[in-house]
Enzyme design. Structure first.
Site, PDB file in Angstrom:
ATOM      1  CG  HIS A 271      -0.203  -0.088   2.534  1.00  0.00           C
ATOM      2  ND1 HIS A 271       0.244  -1.293   3.044  1.00  0.00           N
ATOM      3  CD2 HIS A 271       0.157   0.857   3.441  1.00  0.00           C
ATOM      4  CE1 HIS A 271       0.845  -1.089   4.198  1.00  0.00           C
ATOM      5  NE2 HIS A 271       0.824   0.208   4.462  1.00  0.00           N
TER       6      HIS A 271
ATOM      7  NE  ARG B 290      11.865   2.107   3.762  1.00  0.00           N
ATOM      8  CZ  ARG B 290      12.676   1.476   4.605  1.00  0.00           C
ATOM      9  NH1 ARG B 290      13.410   0.455   4.166  1.00  0.00           N
ATOM     10  NH2 ARG B 290      12.786   1.881   5.849  1.00  0.00           N
TER      11      ARG B 290
END
Length: 261
Positions: A114, A133
């Site tokens: 997200h 990440r």
């Protein structure tokens, strides 16, 4: 269809995804894994060249007044202006674009990618030391771990929306109770007509965040009065209640993170 993305993931992977039907979620999941992994493992020069080509094409189409919504053109250009040459600009084609209105919430399970693109939100997460990440960042991206750990199960954005339920004990409290035991969020809206409000005690410790309004708080656990305003944060011990003496003409808006034991 985004030919620049297709070039990065390859024809075989692209066709595998296209052949995957909505009635075969496992097939779609497997195809998404292949496509995303191919994207993230592509050589930097190659994906930067493709990204520049995509940005140039979308920019030209936008200048000509063409509709670029099929390619998420407006979002792509904005992200590229903020993170030029970042592979995360391509990840928008794997995700749902969700616009939350004030008071709305969404729940994302473990290993679900997200990104927050614009605006402010209150985020609560379970204890974790393994943030991985995927892009839109100058920080290190652990590609191998990322591609291995992600949940590739497709789902509509509507399935992630977490509705608020008004508390049966206090009409000023709205509960966001996710399907995990780790935490719950409370939205506390105190109208201007109320000048004294009791933040009730709970069996667990909690964190109280003031979004709007001012008040003086008192508690048996505090040695002195607490002046609260926008941005104030309080740690509330288990079985501790706080009395709020409101001083703002517009009431107060607070969020409380806790665990319902």
């Amino acid at each position: 269809d985004v030919p620049e993305l297709r070039a990065l993931i390859g024809e075989v992977a692209a066709e595998q995804l296209e052949r995957s039907g909505s009635d075969d979620p496992r097939g779609v999941s497997a195809a998404l894994r292949v496509c995303f992994t191919r994207l993230m493992k592509s050589e930097k020069k190659f994906f930067v060249d493709q990204l520049n080509m995509l940005v140039k094409r979308i920019s030209q189409e936008a200048a000509e007044g063409k509709d670029t919504s099929a390619s998420n053109g407006e979002l792509l250009l904005r992200l590229h202006s903020q993170y030029p040459g970042d592979i995360g600009c391509f990840t928008i084609y794997f995700l749902n674009l969700v616009r939350l209105e004030p008071g709305e919430a969404m729940f994302l399970g473990a290993n679900e990618p997200h990104a927050y693109l614009h605006g402010d939100c209150v985020e609560v997460m379970a204890c974790s030391d393994n943030t991985v990440r995927a892009g839109l960042t100058p920080k290190f991206i652990d590609v191998l771990t990322l591609c291995e750990m992600l949940n590739y199960t497709p789902a509509p954005s509507s399935s992630k929306i977490l509705p608020a339920a008004q508390s049966q004990l206090d009409p000023h409290v709205y509960l966001y109770d996710p399907p995990v035991p780790d935490f719950t969020i409370m939205r506390i809206e105190i109208p201007a007509s109320i000048k004294l409000y009791l933040v009730s005690a709970m069996d667990s410790a909690s964190i109280l965040l003031v979004i709007q309004g001012t008040a003086v708080g008192t508690s048996t656990a505090a040695a002195s009065e607490m002046s609260l305003r926008r941005g104030s944060v309080l740690f509330v011990s288990a079985n501790e209640s706080i009395s709020l003496h409101l001083s703002s003409p517009d009431g107060m808006l607070l969020f409380r993170a806790c665990c319902l034991l």
